[in-house]
Design an enzyme around this catalytic site. Structure first.
Site, PDB file in Angstrom:
ATOM      1  N   HIS A 171      -6.834   4.246 -15.607  1.00  0.00           N
ATOM      2  CA  HIS A 171      -8.365   3.824 -15.062  1.00  0.00           C
ATOM      3  C   HIS A 171      -8.738   6.134 -14.851  1.00  0.00           C
ATOM      4  O   HIS A 171      -9.851   5.736 -15.700  1.00  0.00           O
ATOM      5  CB  HIS A 171      -8.212   4.041 -13.270  1.00  0.00           C
ATOM      6  CG  HIS A 171      -9.807   4.494 -12.538  1.00  0.00           C
ATOM      7  ND1 HIS A 171     -10.213   5.871 -12.109  1.00  0.00           N
ATOM      8  CD2 HIS A 171     -10.808   4.022 -12.525  1.00  0.00           C
ATOM      9  CE1 HIS A 171     -11.440   6.062 -11.528  1.00  0.00           C
ATOM     10  NE2 HIS A 171     -11.592   4.870 -11.868  1.00  0.00           N
ATOM     11  N   ASP A 183       0.567  -1.349  -0.149  1.00  0.00           N
ATOM     12  CA  ASP A 183       0.460   0.188  -0.102  1.00  0.00           C
ATOM     13  C   ASP A 183       0.605   1.722   0.016  1.00  0.00           C
ATOM     14  O   ASP A 183       1.297   1.537   0.590  1.00  0.00           O
ATOM     15  CB  ASP A 183      -0.678   0.113   0.979  1.00  0.00           C
ATOM     16  CG  ASP A 183      -1.925   1.072   1.202  1.00  0.00           C
ATOM     17  OD1 ASP A 183      -2.722   1.154   0.908  1.00  0.00           O
ATOM     18  OD2 ASP A 183      -2.123   2.015   2.295  1.00  0.00           O
ATOM     19  N   ASN A 195     -13.333   5.781  -2.693  1.00  0.00           N
ATOM     20  CA  ASN A 195     -13.261   6.932  -2.266  1.00  0.00           C
ATOM     21  C   ASN A 195     -13.886   8.201  -3.150  1.00  0.00           C
ATOM     22  O   ASN A 195     -13.709   9.598  -2.825  1.00  0.00           O
ATOM     23  CB  ASN A 195     -11.104   7.941  -2.072  1.00  0.00           C
ATOM     24  CG  ASN A 195     -10.766   6.725  -1.171  1.00  0.00           C
ATOM     25  OD1 ASN A 195     -10.724   7.031  -0.154  1.00  0.00           O
ATOM     26  ND2 ASN A 195      -9.555   6.214  -2.166  1.00  0.00           N
ATOM     27  N   HIS A 246     -10.819  -0.448  -5.134  1.00  0.00           N
ATOM     28  CA  HIS A 246     -11.489   0.131  -3.891  1.00  0.00           C
ATOM     29  C   HIS A 246     -11.441   1.675  -3.718  1.00  0.00           C
ATOM     30  O   HIS A 246     -12.146   1.894  -3.068  1.00  0.00           O
ATOM     31  CB  HIS A 246     -10.967  -0.331  -2.810  1.00  0.00           C
ATOM     32  CG  HIS A 246      -9.396  -0.486  -2.310  1.00  0.00           C
ATOM     33  ND1 HIS A 246      -8.094  -1.016  -2.762  1.00  0.00           N
ATOM     34  CD2 HIS A 246      -8.905   0.248  -1.093  1.00  0.00           C
ATOM     35  CE1 HIS A 246      -7.342  -0.730  -2.271  1.00  0.00           C
ATOM     36  NE2 HIS A 246      -7.794   0.311  -1.726  1.00  0.00           N
ATOM     37  N   GLU A 282       1.534  -0.283  -5.014  1.00  0.00           N
ATOM     38  CA  GLU A 282       0.528   0.762  -5.269  1.00  0.00           C
ATOM     39  C   GLU A 282       1.242   2.018  -5.085  1.00  0.00           C
ATOM     40  O   GLU A 282       1.721   2.585  -3.552  1.00  0.00           O
ATOM     41  CB  GLU A 282      -0.373   1.198  -4.451  1.00  0.00           C
ATOM     42  CG  GLU A 282      -1.386   2.148  -4.764  1.00  0.00           C
ATOM     43  CD  GLU A 282      -2.249   2.640  -3.720  1.00  0.00           C
ATOM     44  OE1 GLU A 282      -2.934   3.423  -3.839  1.00  0.00           O
ATOM     45  OE2 GLU A 282      -2.071   2.507  -2.032  1.00  0.00           O
TER      46      GLU A 282
END
Length: 578
Positions: A316, A251, A388, A383, A288
């Site tokens: 994305h 992360d 978010n 997610h 990430e």
């Protein structure tokens, strides 16, 4: 020296002057070594026991920083966990390389009504029908409360008990391997959660100055940081060794501030490479990273960190803006009509270009001629990009059925490693909101207020933000598995399954080389994948193209794409693979 090479109750605690082990009703004195490690002064119980530590004159029993189980929560005593007691059946599991595979991301607590590892096992046939090779679990380490995204964890090696604890986790991994699925575990080493973090009472785990977005910085390069680094490395290796996982998703690695001669990520990748050779199966590390820096996956001998892959938010953002037109906040730069073409051809959109959201140049170019494109993990939803948002709203609310399938087509036929997010494959109508269950009222209120402030820069209405502490916010985020049996949901699922078969039968779609994409003036996106061509109509009007006589129509997104003789007509938002 790793913890596995020490006694199971040995403790690194250079801060206190006295440490005692509290175990099964007894209090045992501990001796301190010159290295800050404490060892019980007498023999202690074998087998499964509950235990904790007393520091100086404080009567509060604290959990083990390296705890494997917290049956009574993060403020309770730790419980020993012996990996040798589990009867694994995966001795013949060969592992799975990331290249050529697809990933399915899920949150254990919302994936099923029960919210457990055992319940998730019952859905493996569904995942296999999607052609995915890996299941990626959002963080499962211990946090305070009953439900949470998992990024507020404080005991990095303990499996959250309500999910099923270590035994349930092992059953899940073992079952995935029997089904031919690898498991990637999302881990968080860049900060600690706000409740139950006792680490600073034991040692200098945190830096004395500086913060990242989520809290105090981890001490990776200051005084005594060698033990903090070992603490992280041991926890990471534990998932591979004791739980048999196949990969870790790391992360927010951009929040790991490390000025050491060898960065923590490079040290981790080196140790994982050694473990991979010893275990005889592929092990994967996925970053990430917000840096758009290919150094993450550049080999160590070429000056990089040597990780397997990294997430690409640019893919994305370009995809979302192309289909929804949403261009506020960090989406603004992606309103460029060539943004999607650029991410297909070059990997990153921001590769040294100006980012208006950051107000500075951002990113570095990818050497596309020598870098396998599979090193980028891409998605139309995940997610973060759902949860978010102010309401946790999915693309299902913004696009029609054919557009949703077209998004899936572009993601699953891209040159990159595709990842699906739970429920997207049937256009789930359930949101995936941000939810917490902090027992402390003040902390819960502060988190809710912080979320509202975060959304201001995106131009989202704060009145629409659900209260993370409201149990209904969590309940509404659970998938409804009855949806996928009928109507639009069933049709979208069938399209995802058809795309899975296409990936399995068309090797050109798995070639790890960057795309050859272009966009015509009428909005037709063309992506060439070896002998195959992916077409998507992204303009406002239908487009028609004459195909070669021998062309074979392999996939269409729905009624908006039709072939008459050799003339292919695509309505806006539709697409095809030929």
């Amino acid at each position: 020296m790793t913890r596995s090479e020490r006694g199971r109750f040995d403790l690194w605690a250079p801060v206190p002057d006295q440490v005692r082990l509290s175990i099964e009703g007894d209090v045992v004195a501990m001796r301190r070594g010159d290295d800050g490690w404490w060892t019980p002064a007498q023999a202690v119980a074998d087998g499964e026991v509950d235990y904790g530590y007393l520091l100086d004159d404080d009567p509060t029993v604290l959990p083990d920083p390296r705890s494997r189980r917290q049956p009574d929560g993060v403020h309770g005593r730790s419980r020993t966990d012996d990996p040798a007691t589990f009867a694994w059946t995966d001795s013949n599991w060969p592992g799975r390389p990331l290249e050529g595979s697809a990933i399915y991301e899920l949150h254990v607590g919302t994936f099923t009504p029960e919210g457990t590892f055992d319940a998730a096992l019952d859905k493996l046939d569904h995942l296999l029908s999607l052609g995915v090779g890996f299941v990626e679990l959002m963080p499962v380490n211990a946090f305070n409360g009953t439900h949470n995204w998992g990024y507020d964890g404080v005991l990095w090696s303990a499996v959250h008990e309500p999910y099923g604890g270590p035994a349930g986790y092992r059953r899940f991994v073992d079952g995935c391997h029997r089904a031919g699925l690898g498991v990637i575990q999302d881990v968080v080493h860049n900060h600690l959660g706000p409740s139950g973090n006792y680490l600073p009472r034991f040692g200098p785990y945190l830096k004395t100055d500086g913060r990242n977005t989520w809290g105090d910085l981890i001490n990776l390069d200051g005084e005594a940081s060698h033990e903090v680094r070992r603490f992280i490395l041991d926890s990471a290796l534990m998932w591979f060794q004791d739980f048999h996982v196949d990969g870790l998703r790391l992360d927010a690695v951009h929040a790991l501030e490390d000025a050491s001669p060898v960065h923590l990520l490079a040290e981790l990748s080196a140790e994982v490479d050694l473990l991979q050779a010893r275990l005889g199966r592929p092990l994967t590390l996925i970053a990430e990273s917000d840096l758009n820096d290919i150094a993450m996956v550049t080999p160590r001998d070429e000056g990089g960190h040597g990780l397997t892959a990294q997430w690409s938010d640019d893919f994305h953002h370009a995809l979302r803006v192309a289909f929804t037109g949403e261009a506020s906040g960090y989406y603004a730069d992606f309103a460029d009509q060539d943004a999607l073409v650029k991410v297909f051809n070059e990997g990153f959109f921001h590769n040294g270009t100006y980012s208006s959201f950051r107000e500075r140049d951002h990113g570095r170019p990818i050497p596309t001629g020598t870098t396998p494109s599979s090193r980028l993990v891409v998605y139309s939803q995940n997610h973060d990009q759902v949860g978010n948002r102010a309401r946790g709203d999915r693309l299902t609310e913004h696009l029609d059925e054919e557009q949703l399938v077209c998004l899936a087509m572009l993601t699953l036929t891209s040159p990159y490693t595709p990842m699906l997010f739970q429920g997207e494959e049937w256009a789930s109508s359930r949101p995936f909101a941000f939810f917490t269950s902090h027992p402390e009222a003040d902390l819960g209120r502060a988190v809710a207020e912080g979320r509202v402030a975060e959304f201001a820069r995106m131009g989202w209405d704060p009145a629409t933000v659900p209260d993370p502490q409201d149990p209904d916010t969590f309940a509404r985020s659970k998938l409804d598995w009855d949806e996928l049996r009928s109507g639009m949901h069933a049709r979208v699922l069938a399209a995802y399954q058809e795309l899975a078969k296409l990936r399995a039968t068309q090797p050109d779609l798995l070639t790890p080389s960057f795309g050859r994409a272009s966009r015509d003036d009428d909005g037709l996106l063309t992506l060439r994948r070896g002998s195959r061509t992916v077409l998507a109509a992204l303009g406002d009007e239908p487009v028609t193209r004459e195909l070669e006589p021998e062309a074979e129509l392999l996939f269409v997104t729905g009624p908006g794409a039709r072939l008459e003789g050799t003339r292919l007509t695509l309505a806006p938002g539709s697409g095809a693979v030929v």
